[in-house]
Write a protein that holds these residues in place. Structure first.
Motif: not given
Length: 711
Positions: A626-636, A689-694, A699-708
């Motif tokens: 999948g892909r990252l849709l959103e980057i938050g302060s405590d996860g993605v 969707f799912c919520r995941a923690a690092v 975490l600050s290096r991650l960007m929306a649309s990065d793949k998983v």
């Protein structure tokens, strides 16, 4: 041993297995019971009658205790009120007292309506509670098929099991036969644009639908079974099939419960060789160039462009000739075929490009052009001497792409090249596969090559009509990104399986077959068996009940696993059930639980059951992406959820693809290595969707649309 106080305990509560009366009808009692012949059966019947005459089911106050000899094994010597009738019914059923067992299962259902995999208040119950299932099986054995189907369907609705599914299919099949309900074989329709398909792909996705007037029992696509539980009346399926180069005849077979079958075929021709551009004549005179040649293909030439202008062709033939006069400048030809392969040729660039069929061949030894300079190092010694003045030079082989020792992360690479000779090249091959040539003195070709991980050697051989030969090789290294290697997958330790109810099937044999099955499918990285066995306590080998979740998780941590697979083996008269649980070692969470059931305990049947169980776990814990849709302060937030079988505690590897860059020599696009950024752990799932923690990474290096991709 019994440690709970008895309440309303009736004689006979420990009949059958617990009392040792496990003999089949007509046989003596089990070992250690001082009864002979029919004596045991008569006593069992009398005790059952007394039990049935008592109001309610016998009760034993339930609590989970540790076995003094093995504190990490589950103790199943206890039963609570709702289990009393159920366990007694199973004992009677195994000993052939079907009528009494039916009554006991009915009483069990009155006390607790739903079948359950886990009926214990302690949260651990390997035996489960399946009165509807066992009642349905008894009805089937008594040929009361309508009742059997109703009970088995109820069981599957509340607690799906392979044993219930197996007997539901048998009951439905028996009912269909009794009432002659099946009148036609399944109807099998495939989604395909034509009876024959041409492609340059490595795989073919076969889509279709099977419909039956009763129930579809199985569908196989190229011998791959389609997952189907339970048997439906209509099944839409999708299966990806690998293709070999050339003709692929894919066989699809659908069968119904009555044994009728329908077979269909899909023919796919995998054509990975581009059209051949054969230059017969290229003569320059008075600033004009006369060009004559052919374009040939294994299937059909789809288009032909000369200097970016379309040459008129019908697109329905394997070859076309062309002859035209053009200004004396660079001439390019591009040809494509029906499969999507494309061959490009620059036929007029240097003086050495000229081909004069009716004059003395051009003498390359006096040419100082770049093309001639490249040609010299690759010519091999002549293989056959001709008469004075004859062509004694080997054919010239030029590889346009790939470049020398090229490295790529792609699964395929495009080979483009050219063979030329003063005489007619009559033999050209790529890795031993022929590239036909009719009249061309200069032949341009292309081929899509599938690469294996690691080094791949491509060898091109050419010979002319006088026997002069040339040979050239190029090596391509296929690299596999770290996150796609087996080492990056979830490490699973396959622990010993327990034995329930005196199972005759050896759990050790089941475990060995599961280790092989998990390793063969490539979804999980299995921990070495020797490493696991070296840390197992003696209690793990006693053949008793399954390991507790806690002990299994601790053992997995000691061998560096992310998850452990354990479970139990349970025998029934003439059949065996294997139940497996995949447990996250950090949290003790059960990631997936699956079971298989079969009526044959022979070695070949165990292999089949182990493969079937491994496939179920691969389906339940897939290599989701999948892909990252959103980057938050405590996860993605990841765009993968229950529809992708994502579950809490699953882990993902997050990576970023790097845009292609031009190769410094060939100019072709090269895909750099993707960047591995972080490891993520799923905390909760919701919808798609799912919520995941690092877990590791920044975490600050991650960007929306990065793949998983799942571990």
């Amino acid at each position: 041993m019994l440690t709970g106080p008895l309440h309303n305990c009736r004689p006979g509560i420990l009949l059958g297995r617990q009392a040792g009366l496990s003999g089949r009808p007509g046989q003596g009692p089990g070992p250690g019971v001082p009864l002979h012949g029919w004596t045991g059966r008569v006593l069992l019947l009398l005790l059952a009658a007394f039990f049935l005459a008592a109001p309610g089911c016998a009760r034993i106050q339930h609590r989970l205790v540790a076995d003094g000899e093995n504190p990490d094994r589950l103790n199943s010597s206890f039963t609570d009120g709702r289990r009393g009738c159920y366990e007694q019914g199973r004992s009677l059923a195994d000993n052939g007292f079907h009528a009494q067992a039916v009554e006991l299962f009915r009483r069990a259902i009155e006390e607790s309506e739903q079948d359950q995999w886990n009926s214990s208040t302690s949260g651990i119950d390997p035996m489960g509670y399946f009165p509807h299932r066992e009642l349905g099986i008894l009805y089937f054995q008594r040929r009361e098929y309508d009742k059997a189907i109703a009970e088995l369907e109820h069981s599957l609705d509340s607690a799906p099991s392979a044993r219930a599914l197996y007997y539901l299919n048998k009951a439905r099949a028996a009912r269909i036969e009794r009432y002659a309900l099946d009148r036609t074989a399944p109807v099998l329709n495939l989604e395909s644009s034509s009876a024959e398909e041409v492609t340059n792909s490595l795989t073919k996705v076969v889509r279709g639908v099977a419909v039956d007037d009763t129930f579809i029992a199985s569908i196989k696509v190229a011998d791959q079974p389609v997952d189907m539980e339970p048997a439906p009346g209509k099944k839409i399926f999708r299966t990806e099939v690998p293709l070999i180069e050339g003709e692929n005849r894919i066989r699809i077979v659908a069968s119904d419960l009555a044994g009728r079958t329908t077979e269909n075929h899909l023919t796919v021709y995998s054509d990975r060789q581009g059209p051949r551009i054969e230059i017969e004549e290229l003569v320059a005179r008075d600033n004009r160039v006369t060009l004559q040649g052919n374009v040939m293909d294994n299937m059909e030439v789809a288009f032909l462009r000369i200097n970016n202008k379309h040459w008129p062709i019908t697109g329905q033939a394997r070859g076309y000739g062309f002859k035209l006069v053009l200004p004396d400048e660079t001439i390019t030809i591009v040809a494509g075929d029906q499969a999507g392969n494309i061959t490009r040729a620059v036929v007029r660039e240097h003086a050495s490009d000229l081909v004069q069929a009716d004059t003395q061949p051009y003498d390359e030894r006096t040419d100082a052009s770049p093309a001639a300079a490249e040609k010299a190092p690759h010519a091999l010694p002549q293989s056959q001497a001709g008469p004075p003045g004859a062509d004694v030079e080997p054919p010239y082989i030029r590889i346009l792409t790939p470049g020398p020792d090229e490295r790529t992360y792609a699964e395929t690479i495009l080979l483009e090249g050219m063979v030329s000779d003063a005489s007619l090249p009559i033999y050209i091959s790529i890795n031993g596969e022929s590239v036909p040539n009719r009249k061309g003195r200069k032949v341009f070709f292309s081929r899509l090559l599938q690469l294996a991980p690691g080094p791949n050697t491509v060898r091109i051989t050419a010979a002319d009509e006088l026997g002069n030969k040339a040979d050239r090789t190029v090596q391509v290294h296929r690299l596999v990104p770290p996150f796609r290697r087996l080492e990056a997958r979830m490490a699973v330790a396959v622990l010993p399986f327990g034995r329930l109810s005196g199972a005759a099937t050896p759990p050790g044999a089941v475990r060995e077959r599961l280790i092989d099955a998990f390793a063969a499918q490539g979804r999980f990285r299995t921990v070495e068996q020797v490493k696991i066995d070296s840390i197992l306590p003696d209690s793990a080998w006693d053949g008793g009940l399954p390991l507790t979740t806690g002990l299994a998780a601790r053992l997995g941590q000691r061998v560096g696993a992310q998850a452990v697979l354990t479970g139990w083996v349970m025998d029934y008269p003439g059949s065996v059930e294997i139940v497996g649980r995949l447990i996250d070692v950090e949290t003790g969470t059960i990631l997936a639980a699956n079971d298989v059931f079969g009526e044959n305990r022979e070695a070949g049947s165990l292999d089949h059951l182990a493969d079937q169980l491994a496939r179920k776990f691969r389906r339940e814990v897939p290599l989701a992406e999948g892909r990252l849709l959103e980057i938050g302060s405590d996860g993605v937030i990841i765009d993968a959820g229950p529809d992708n079988r994502v579950k809490p505690a699953m882990q993902f590897i997050c990576y970023r693809e790097v845009p292609p860059v031009p190769h410094p020599v060939t100019g072709q696009s090269v895909v750099p290595e993707p960047q591995t950024l972080a490891v993520l752990k799923v905390m909760e799932v919701d919808g798609n969707f799912c919520r995941a923690a690092v877990v590791s990474g920044d975490l600050s290096r991650l960007m929306a649309s990065d793949k998983v991709i799942a571990r």
